[in-house]
Scaffold this motif. Structure first.
Motif, PDB file in Angstrom:
ATOM      1  N   PRO A   9     -16.462   0.826   8.281  1.00 33.56           N
ATOM      2  CA  PRO A   9     -15.957  -0.055   9.322  1.00 33.56           C
ATOM      3  C   PRO A   9     -14.983   0.691  10.226  1.00 33.56           C
ATOM      4  O   PRO A   9     -14.303   1.597   9.799  1.00 33.56           O
ATOM      5  N   LYS A  10     -14.942   0.279  11.490  1.00 36.60           N
ATOM      6  CA  LYS A  10     -13.985   0.884  12.411  1.00 36.60           C
ATOM      7  C   LYS A  10     -12.577   0.570  11.927  1.00 36.60           C
ATOM      8  O   LYS A  10     -12.330  -0.478  11.337  1.00 36.60           O
ATOM      9  N   GLU A  11     -11.655   1.511  12.204  1.00 37.56           N
ATOM     10  CA  GLU A  11     -10.277   1.360  11.726  1.00 37.56           C
ATOM     11  C   GLU A  11      -9.679   0.008  12.094  1.00 37.56           C
ATOM     12  O   GLU A  11      -8.942  -0.576  11.324  1.00 37.56           O
ATOM     13  N   ASP A  12      -9.984  -0.510  13.303  1.00 44.04           N
ATOM     14  CA  ASP A  12      -9.368  -1.765  13.728  1.00 44.04           C
ATOM     15  C   ASP A  12     -10.124  -2.995  13.216  1.00 44.04           C
ATOM     16  O   ASP A  12      -9.714  -4.107  13.457  1.00 44.04           O
ATOM     17  N   GLU A  13     -11.248  -2.815  12.486  1.00 43.21           N
ATOM     18  CA  GLU A  13     -12.019  -3.939  11.975  1.00 43.21           C
ATOM     19  C   GLU A  13     -11.740  -4.237  10.510  1.00 43.21           C
ATOM     20  O   GLU A  13     -12.033  -5.309  10.041  1.00 43.21           O
ATOM     21  N   LYS A  14     -11.222  -3.288   9.768  1.00 40.58           N
ATOM     22  CA  LYS A  14     -10.981  -3.516   8.350  1.00 40.58           C
ATOM     23  C   LYS A  14      -9.507  -3.817   8.118  1.00 40.58           C
ATOM     24  O   LYS A  14      -8.655  -3.478   8.925  1.00 40.58           O
ATOM     25  N   THR A  15      -9.239  -4.457   6.996  1.00 40.48           N
ATOM     26  CA  THR A  15      -7.869  -4.774   6.643  1.00 40.48           C
ATOM     27  C   THR A  15      -7.194  -3.525   6.104  1.00 40.48           C
ATOM     28  O   THR A  15      -7.709  -2.888   5.188  1.00 40.48           O
ATOM     29  N   VAL A  16      -6.081  -3.165   6.714  1.00 38.99           N
ATOM     30  CA  VAL A  16      -5.305  -2.017   6.248  1.00 38.99           C
ATOM     31  C   VAL A  16      -3.851  -2.443   6.080  1.00 38.99           C
ATOM     32  O   VAL A  16      -3.411  -3.429   6.672  1.00 38.99           O
ATOM     33  N   ALA A  17      -3.143  -1.690   5.262  1.00 37.61           N
ATOM     34  CA  ALA A  17      -1.725  -1.972   5.016  1.00 37.61           C
ATOM     35  C   ALA A  17      -0.940  -0.674   5.115  1.00 37.61           C
ATOM     36  O   ALA A  17      -1.444   0.395   4.766  1.00 37.61           O
ATOM     37  N   TRP A  18       0.282  -0.759   5.585  1.00 37.61           N
ATOM     38  CA  TRP A  18       1.179   0.391   5.576  1.00 37.61           C
ATOM     39  C   TRP A  18       1.531   0.661   4.109  1.00 37.61           C
ATOM     40  O   TRP A  18       1.828  -0.279   3.369  1.00 37.61           O
ATOM     41  N   PRO A  19       1.483   1.930   3.642  1.00 43.71           N
ATOM     42  CA  PRO A  19       1.666   2.203   2.213  1.00 43.71           C
ATOM     43  C   PRO A  19       3.063   1.945   1.658  1.00 43.71           C
ATOM     44  O   PRO A  19       3.233   1.903   0.443  1.00 43.71           O
ATOM     45  N   LEU A  20       4.046   1.755   2.528  1.00 46.72           N
ATOM     46  CA  LEU A  20       5.418   1.458   2.085  1.00 46.72           C
ATOM     47  C   LEU A  20       5.864   0.156   2.744  1.00 46.72           C
ATOM     48  O   LEU A  20       6.480   0.155   3.810  1.00 46.72           O
ATOM     49  N   PRO A  21       5.550  -0.998   2.136  1.00 49.82           N
ATOM     50  CA  PRO A  21       5.820  -2.280   2.796  1.00 49.82           C
ATOM     51  C   PRO A  21       7.289  -2.527   3.119  1.00 49.82           C
ATOM     52  O   PRO A  21       7.592  -3.284   4.039  1.00 49.82           O
ATOM     53  N   GLY A  22       8.212  -1.875   2.425  1.00 49.62           N
ATOM     54  CA  GLY A  22       9.639  -2.056   2.728  1.00 49.62           C
ATOM     55  C   GLY A  22      10.128  -1.197   3.877  1.00 49.62           C
ATOM     56  O   GLY A  22      11.275  -1.315   4.307  1.00 49.62           O
ATOM     57  N   LEU A 182      -8.878  16.164   4.246  1.00 47.77           N
ATOM     58  CA  LEU A 182      -8.886  15.642   5.613  1.00 47.77           C
ATOM     59  C   LEU A 182      -7.464  15.351   6.070  1.00 47.77           C
ATOM     60  O   LEU A 182      -6.580  15.106   5.255  1.00 47.77           O
ATOM     61  N   ASP A 183      -7.276  15.311   7.362  1.00 47.53           N
ATOM     62  CA  ASP A 183      -5.985  14.954   7.945  1.00 47.53           C
ATOM     63  C   ASP A 183      -5.833  13.426   7.903  1.00 47.53           C
ATOM     64  O   ASP A 183      -6.611  12.704   8.530  1.00 47.53           O
ATOM     65  N   PRO A 184      -4.828  12.891   7.185  1.00 47.47           N
ATOM     66  CA  PRO A 184      -4.656  11.439   7.092  1.00 47.47           C
ATOM     67  C   PRO A 184      -3.877  10.813   8.251  1.00 47.47           C
ATOM     68  O   PRO A 184      -3.644   9.605   8.267  1.00 47.47           O
ATOM     69  N   THR A 185      -3.484  11.618   9.241  1.00 49.90           N
ATOM     70  CA  THR A 185      -2.629  11.123  10.317  1.00 49.90           C
ATOM     71  C   THR A 185      -3.204   9.897  11.012  1.00 49.90           C
ATOM     72  O   THR A 185      -2.508   8.889  11.183  1.00 49.90           O
ATOM     73  N   ASP A 186      -4.489   9.946  11.428  1.00 51.84           N
ATOM     74  CA  ASP A 186      -5.074   8.811  12.150  1.00 51.84           C
ATOM     75  C   ASP A 186      -5.086   7.532  11.317  1.00 51.84           C
ATOM     76  O   ASP A 186      -4.796   6.448  11.823  1.00 51.84           O
ATOM     77  N   ARG A 187      -5.411   7.655  10.037  1.00 52.91           N
ATOM     78  CA  ARG A 187      -5.422   6.460   9.178  1.00 52.91           C
ATOM     79  C   ARG A 187      -4.018   5.886   9.015  1.00 52.91           C
ATOM     80  O   ARG A 187      -3.840   4.680   9.000  1.00 52.91           O
ATOM     81  N   LEU A 188      -3.037   6.776   8.880  1.00 50.47           N
ATOM     82  CA  LEU A 188      -1.677   6.279   8.757  1.00 50.47           C
ATOM     83  C   LEU A 188      -1.173   5.659  10.043  1.00 50.47           C
ATOM     84  O   LEU A 188      -0.457   4.655  10.026  1.00 50.47           O
ATOM     85  N   LEU A 189      -1.547   6.229  11.183  1.00 51.53           N
ATOM     86  CA  LEU A 189      -1.157   5.625  12.466  1.00 51.53           C
ATOM     87  C   LEU A 189      -1.777   4.238  12.604  1.00 51.53           C
ATOM     88  O   LEU A 189      -1.116   3.302  13.058  1.00 51.53           O
ATOM     89  N   ALA A 190      -3.059   4.078  12.204  1.00 48.34           N
ATOM     90  CA  ALA A 190      -3.698   2.753  12.229  1.00 48.34           C
ATOM     91  C   ALA A 190      -2.970   1.802  11.297  1.00 48.34           C
ATOM     92  O   ALA A 190      -2.705   0.639  11.652  1.00 48.34           O
ATOM     93  N   ALA A 191      -2.606   2.267  10.106  1.00 46.16           N
ATOM     94  CA  ALA A 191      -1.892   1.413   9.151  1.00 46.16           C
ATOM     95  C   ALA A 191      -0.500   1.060   9.664  1.00 46.16           C
ATOM     96  O   ALA A 191       0.000  -0.037   9.397  1.00 46.16           O
TER      97      ALA A 191
END
Length: 196
Positions: A9-22, A182-191
């Motif tokens: 799924p495209k990054e903006d179509e799936k549910t994602v969460a920031w890994p540090l909710p606080g 892989l570089d996780p930067t894009d996924r983290l920016l989406a999150a």
């Protein structure tokens, strides 16, 4: 070291969460800055991204995933200025793998199914500041000076991560890098733009 794939799924179509909710700031280190992906640390290259957080901070799954591995990440028996920390590897629905590391506590086991936002563990204090001396690498001394001994270390892979001899504590010693990294930067920016 490669950019993140765009399969599933495209990054903006799936549910994602920031890994540090606080973490309200949600800062992803920019290329070349401390804690960034591929950061040149003199004799090694950084294999992930470090998200600085207080020890005990809750770390959560970024996407829906299945836990595939849990283990020890750092120990003072390997490097004297390290504390014992742990890692969790999850397989995301798109077939990519995320390693959450430098955790002081793990709340999951292999086979557990996670939804985006489910707790994986708690951020650990990876560095023992009392044991960091002049013989420690410059970037480690810098973390001590900046008061950043605890962080969530996050890596992204296109296939299940392996632990070759050139890999230690989230760093690669030598040319190239770990297989499938892989570089996780894009996924983290989406999150970071997620409301979770």
């Amino acid at each position: 070291m490669k950019r993140s794939p765009r399969s599933g799924p495209k990054e903006d179509e799936k549910t994602v969460a920031w890994p540090l909710p606080g973490d309200r700031i949600r800062r992803v280190p920019l290329p070349g800055s401390p804690g960034s992906f591929g950061e040149d640390r003199g004799d090694r290259r950084h294999c992930g991204i470090d998200l600085y957080a207080a020890p005990g901070s809750k770390a959560v799954s970024i996407e829906d995933a299945v836990v595939v591995e849990v283990g020890t990440f750092t120990t003072p028996q390997t490097v004297p200025y390290w504390n014992e920390t742990f890692y969790v590897v999850v397989e995301n629905e798109d077939g990519s793998f995320v390693k959450f590391a430098e955790l002081e506590a793990v709340d999951v086991k292999p086979g557990d199914r996670l939804s985006a936002g489910d707790k994986v563990g708690e951020v650990g204090m990876v560095l023992n500041a009392e044991r960091i001396g002049e013989e420690a690498p410059e970037y480690i001394r810098g973390l001590k000076e900046r008061g950043r001994p605890s962080m969530l270390h996050l890596e992204l892979y296109e296939s299940r991560p392996e632990a070759p001899d050139k890999y230690l504590g989230g760093n690669w010693f030598g040319q190239g890098g770990p297989k499938g990294l892989l570089d996780p930067t894009d996924r983290l920016l989406a999150a970071s733009r997620s409301d979770r």
